[in-house]
Design an enzyme around this catalytic site. Sequence first.
Site, PDB file in Angstrom:
ATOM      1  N   ASP A  22      12.507 -19.803   6.151  1.00 29.09           N
ATOM      2  CA  ASP A  22      12.842 -18.533   6.145  1.00 29.09           C
ATOM      3  C   ASP A  22      14.062 -17.758   6.154  1.00 29.09           C
ATOM      4  OD1 ASP A  22      11.837 -16.020   7.669  1.00 29.09           O
ATOM      5  OD2 ASP A  22      11.583 -16.577   9.863  1.00 29.09           O
ATOM      6  N   TYR A  42      13.901 -18.315  15.010  1.00 26.40           N
ATOM      7  CA  TYR A  42      12.416 -16.892  15.189  1.00 26.40           C
ATOM      8  C   TYR A  42      11.422 -16.792  13.964  1.00 26.40           C
ATOM      9  CZ  TYR A  42      10.050 -12.584  15.886  1.00 26.40           C
ATOM     10  OH  TYR A  42       8.451 -11.476  16.327  1.00 26.40           O
ATOM     11  N   LYS A  86      13.190  -7.585   5.094  1.00 26.84           N
ATOM     12  CA  LYS A  86      13.909  -6.795   5.635  1.00 26.84           C
ATOM     13  C   LYS A  86      14.802  -6.350   4.375  1.00 26.84           C
ATOM     14  CE  LYS A  86      14.341  -8.650  10.069  1.00 26.84           C
ATOM     15  NZ  LYS A  86      13.630 -10.070  11.215  1.00 26.84           N
TER      16      LYS A  86
HETATM   17  C1  LIG Z   1      12.542  -9.802  11.082  1.00 29.87           C
HETATM   18  C2  LIG Z   1      12.419 -11.753  11.106  1.00 29.87           C
HETATM   19  C3  LIG Z   1      11.510 -12.328  11.173  1.00 29.87           C
HETATM   20  C4  LIG Z   1       9.976 -11.246  11.779  1.00 29.87           C
HETATM   21  O1  LIG Z   1       9.893 -10.077   9.997  1.00 29.87           O
HETATM   22  P1  LIG Z   1       9.321  -8.825  11.110  1.00 29.87           P
HETATM   23  O2  LIG Z   1       8.842  -8.048   9.821  1.00 29.87           O
HETATM   24  O3  LIG Z   1       9.743  -8.046  12.243  1.00 29.87           O
HETATM   25  O4  LIG Z   1       7.612  -9.271  11.065  1.00 29.87           O
HETATM   26  C5  LIG Z   1      11.070 -13.179  10.390  1.00 29.87           C
HETATM   27  N1  LIG Z   1      11.265 -14.486  10.324  1.00 29.87           N
HETATM   28  C6  LIG Z   1      12.746 -14.163  10.226  1.00 29.87           C
HETATM   29  C7  LIG Z   1      13.893 -14.961  10.495  1.00 29.87           C
HETATM   30  C8  LIG Z   1      13.648 -12.628  11.385  1.00 29.87           C
HETATM   31  O5  LIG Z   1      14.721 -12.729  11.171  1.00 29.87           O
END
Ligand SMILES: *Cc1c(COP(=O)(O)O)cnc(C)c1O
Length: 437
Positions: A241, A146, A274
Site C-alpha cells: 500500500d 491503515y 495522494k
Molecule cells: C491515506 C491512506 C489511505 C486512504 O486513502 P484515502 O484517499 O484517504 O481514502 C490508504 N492507505 C494509506 C497507506 C494511506 O496513507
Amino acid sequence: MTHPTDLNQVLFDRASKVIPGGVNSPVRAFRAVGGTPRFISRAQGAYIWDANGQRYTDYIGSWGPMILGHGHPAVVEAVQKAVLEGFSYGAPTEREVELAEAILKIMPSMDMVRLVSSGTEAAMSTIRLARGATGRSKLIKFEGCYHGHADALLVKAGSGLATFGNPTSSGVPPEVVQHTVVLEYNNIEQLEEAFAIQGHEIACLMMEPICGNMNFVRASVPFVKRCRELCTQYGALLVFDEVMTGFRVALGGAQSVYAKDIPGFEPDMTVMGKVIGGGMPLAAFGAKRAVMQHLAPLGTVYQAGTLSGNPVATACGLATLAEISKPGFYDELGRKTRALISGLSQAAAAEGVAFCGDSEGGMMGFYLLPELPQTYSQVMKTEGAKFNQLFHGLLDRGVYIAPALYEAGFVSNAHTDADIAATVAAAQDVFKSLSTQ
Ligand SMILES: *Cc1c(COP(=O)(O)O)cnc(C)c1O
C-alpha cells in the site's frame, strides 16, 4: 480561542451543527490534541492561511499529495485548461491512458493499473481482486497500518494467530472481518507462524512498507524480505500500500527503496493515491497482467466508478508527475527533509527533550521518545500530553503539523531552507518550555 472574532471558532460552531464533529474526516477535528481546528481559506507554496488570515508553514500538505507545495504554476495551468474542456464525461479519455503509462514507467512492478478516486477505494478493490485472482478468502494486515476504511480492513488483532480479528469500528459485523488476520508489524516470528497455520488460504498480505499511519515506522529489510519469500512460497499476493509512500519517499515509491537492499524485489500489487492526484481525488491500483486480467470487463472481479479517471484529476496528476520526474527533484526534497529532522533533533537535544526522527524522500516522522519504535504498541508509548503541547506550541508559532502523534509529516519542494530554519527555531522555543516543566 472562544473570542467571538476568532473566525475559526465561528466556522467550527457553524460546521458542528451541520457536519458530524464539524469535519469531513475525523483527524481534522483536533480531538487528539484539543483546541479549535483551523479552517483554511487559501494556500500558496509552503504556506496555508486560516480564516483569521493567520499564516502557517504547512507540513501536512493535504496529508501527502502536495509534494510541489500549493498552487504550483504548471499544475494550476494544466487544471485550468482541463476544466475548460469539461469536468467529467463518463467515457474514456486520452489523459487516463497517459497517466496509466506514466505510472507504469515509474513503477515497473506493474503491467496495468486501474484508476479510482480514493485510496480507500483502491485498497478495497485490491483486496477483492487479490481474492478473485487467487480464489482464496483470507488476508493479512498489520496492527497500526491503515489502508482506508473498507469494512474488512477496520480490524485489530484477536486473541491468537488462528483467531479472528475484532472490528475497530462499530457498524462492521464480526463476520465481515473473519477473514482478516492481524499481525504485529516487523515481527518475523509471528509472520512465519501465521503462514505455517494458514498460508495456503491467504489471498494477500497488505502492508504499508514505511508506515506513515504510525507516524514513521519502517518495515525492516529482513521483514520485507520474509514477507516476499512467504507470499511466493504459499502463492499469496504481496500488496504494497503505497498510497502515502508512492511518489513521495522516492519517485519509484518504497518498493524502489527496498529493491536497493533486496535485489530484484517487487510487490505483486501496488495501491496508490495522494501524490498521484496532486491534490485532486485520484488513486490507483495495479499489478502484473496475469492478476489485472481478472478485473471487469476482462474478468469476473467487479469494480467500477462514475468519476474514475476524472479528466480534471488526471490533468492534475499528470502535471504533478511531470514535475517530480525532473532530475534531482528527490535529492533536493530529501536533503530538505533530512535537514528538518536533524535540526529538530539538535534543538531537542539542546533543550534536553527526548526526541528521535526519521525521513525518506519528502516523508518524515518524529517521536518524543529516545529511540525509533518498531511496532504499534511502541508508538503508543509516546506521551500524548507532551506531543499536544508541542503541537499547540508550534501552531501558535505558525507551524502546522499533523494534529495526532501517530501521523507522518510532509515536506514539499516549495519549502525553503529559510522555512526549515524558522520551523527549527520555533520548535526549539517550544522544546525549552517542555523541558522546564
Ligand atoms: C491515506 C491512506 C489511505 C486512504 O486513502 P484515502 O484517499 O484517504 O481514502 C490508504 N492507505 C494509506 C497507506 C494511506 O496513507
